[in-house]
Design an enzyme around this catalytic site. Structure first.
Site, PDB file in Angstrom:
ATOM      1  CB  ALA A 117      -0.932   0.001   1.207  1.00 47.83           C
ATOM      2  CB  ALA A 118       3.908   2.335   1.755  1.00 46.14           C
ATOM      3  N   PRO A 119       3.152   4.480  -0.636  1.00 47.90           N
ATOM      4  CG  PRO A 119       3.633   6.542  -1.630  1.00 47.90           C
ATOM      5  CD  PRO A 119       3.644   5.068  -1.895  1.00 47.90           C
ATOM      6  CE  LYS A 122      -1.756   2.262  -8.010  1.00 43.10           C
ATOM      7  NZ  LYS A 122      -0.426   2.815  -7.614  1.00 43.10           N
ATOM      8  CG  ASP A 140       4.618  -1.167   2.130  1.00 43.47           C
ATOM      9  OD1 ASP A 140       4.139  -0.917   1.006  1.00 43.47           O
ATOM     10  OD2 ASP A 140       5.845  -1.332   2.315  1.00 43.47           O
ATOM     11  CG  ASP A 183       0.299  -0.640  -7.380  1.00 47.02           C
ATOM     12  OD1 ASP A 183       0.296  -0.876  -8.599  1.00 47.02           O
ATOM     13  OD2 ASP A 183       0.805   0.376  -6.883  1.00 47.02           O
ATOM     14  CB  CYS A 236       4.317   1.430 -12.902  1.00 44.44           C
ATOM     15  SG  CYS A 236       5.629   1.375 -11.687  1.00 44.44           S
TER      16      CYS A 236
END
Lengths: 308, 157
Positions: A117-119, A122, A140, A183, A236
């Site tokens: 999750a960090a930072p 999302k 995280d 992610d 990404c």
């Protein structure tokens, strides 16, 4: 460190994958446009932000199809030092990075895990999309990164998030999650452009076996979500070994189906064959976004449902 | 000037306890009596407590499965207990202060600047009871201040 004049050699292996390869290489020389999202949990009226930024010489235009997102000029303006940022009215975030949460379609009351999750761009976007009413676990594995996430949650005034510090692939069972967002940490090829030359994770960390980590995260995410639940996997990066091959691994190990999604940015189907390896045919429902077509960061997004 | 350090979160934080109905009512009554914010604004939220802090957290249908997780933080820091008093946090006021009807101090940009710089300034205003106040400038809510004895003290972070 990969310098920009080595970019052609580096990205050559994706020449058949990336549409208008020359246009892509030329685009890498342009800086990334500046985008931000308005946080309606705190900001009473979007116009307050727009007027406030205008007084500081910033022109902000809404991004069509991306509610609450704006493109700001000049693009080197330090949004992070404005009072709009300090008060948690805005979150600087590039538009393609909003796509995984669009695919996730968060609803109030849902139990959602944001595994890496960090930072918190999302995580907070999920919180906003559910009007602060989804129950979100933001995880995280690194304490320093989690500290930044907690600061962002506080700044944006989000109340529906709890934070945890597990290794994603060892996240404990027990919560019947409706949705999980992975992610994943990736080589970051989609972010590569002038000004970001040194940022490729492969280059930085040398021997990190990212696909192995990503497979571990995705399989765990799938096992954590309840039957019928949704997993969104995103990176990404362009590398199929970190994208389609990771999902192909899951599709062979578990009973999952790929769900087609609509996106408002130009995109291309996932690959179903890579370097001689035939992959699961439903991977063509994945979406690949390229920076020169979206004027943003390159992204890969796929939405999966757990069947059993 | 040394850069302000971010407060580290505690690595072995425990799950906060869900407060009793009476304690919840005490905290929400404070918000209602002090700022006129109706209790139902916090309807879908649980109130959790660590030693001197109250946290607001979206209420899940069942909390037990989440309590199995080793957490670092849960929800939004909402209210603190300062000796015998309850004090709202700036971040909670920024989020929910627009529901308030009283004890709102409206500052000019120059006054806000001075208060942020000097932390305390002489201030006389009518229709404000002594105690914690909401600091507002234009339409923007900045957070928590203390109005007492002809002074305004900033609790802005």
């Amino acid at each position: 460190m990969l310098s920009l004049n080595e970019a052609r050699t580096y990205f050559e292996r994706y020449q058949d994958l990336i549409p208008d390869f020359e246009g892509f290489l030329a685009h890498l020389k342009e800086p990334l446009p500046l985008y931000f999202r308005i946080n309606e949990l705190k900001c009473p009226r979007p116009q307050i932000v727009l007027d406030g930024l205008a007084r500081q010489g910033v022109k902000a235009e809404p991004v069509p199809g991306f509610p609450g997102f704006y493109r700001a000029e000049p693009r080197d303006f330090p949004l992070g030092s404005t009072e709009e940022y300090y008060l948690g009215y805005i979150y600087p975030m590039t538009i393609s990075s909003a796509l995984p949460v669009f695919a996730l379609e968060p609803e109030p009351g849902e139990y959602i895990l944001d595994m890496c999750a960090a930072p918190g761009s999302k995580t907070t976007q999920i919180a906003q999309a559910s009007q602060d009413r989804a129950i979100i676990v933001a995880n995280d594995r690194r304490l320093d990164r989690l500290t930044a996430l907690v600061a962002n949650l506080k700044r944006l005034g989000v109340a529906c998030v709890m934070t945890t510090l597990y290794r994603g692939e060892q996240f404990p069972f027990g919560v019947p999650f409706d949705k999980v967002l992975v992610d994943a940490p990736c080589s970051g090829e989609g972010r590569y452009r002038q000004g970001y030359e040194g940022e490729l994770l492969y280059q930085k960390e040398g021997h990190t076996n990212l696909p192995a980590i990503q497979k571990g995260l995705l399989v765990r995410a799938f096992d954590l979500v309840k039957v019928g639940g949704v997993v969104v996997y995103s990176t990404c990066t362009f590398n199929p070994e970190e994208n389609e091959l990771v999902v192909d691994y899951l599709l062979r190990k578990r009973q999952a189906e790929v769900i087609p999604c609509d996106y408002l940015l130009p995109h291309h189907p996932g690959v179903t064959e890579w370097e001689g390896k035939i992959l699961h045919p439903s991977l063509n429902y994945a979406a690949r976004f390229y920076p020169h077509e979206t004027n943003s960061v390159g992204f890969f997004v796929i939405k999966l449902r757990r069947l059993a | 000037m040394a850069k302000k350090r971010r407060k580290k979160i505690h690595k072995d934080a425990k799950w906060p306890r869900v407060v009793s109905f009476e304690e919840r009512d005490e905290v929400l009554s404070f918000w209602e009596e002090r700022f006129g914010i109706p209790k139902n604004v916090f309807g879908g939220y649980l109130i959790l407590s660590t030693s001197k802090n109250y946290w607001l957290f979206a209420a899940p249908e069942e909390i037990k499965p989440f309590q199995m997780l080793k957490v670092q933080t849960v929800g939004l820091l909402f209210t603190r207990r300062v000796s015998h008093w309850l004090k709202p946090t700036s971040t909670a006021l920024q989020r929910f202060g627009h529901h308030a009807t009283k004890n709102i101090v409206v500052l000019s940009p120059a006054e806000l600047d001075r208060l942020r710089r000097e932390r305390k300034m002489p201030f006389i205003v009518e229709h404000i009871e002594e105690g914690y106040v909401i600091l507002k400038c234009g339409e923007k809510i900045w957070g928590c201040g203390l109005y007492a004895k002809g002074s305004l003290i900033s609790f802005l972070p």
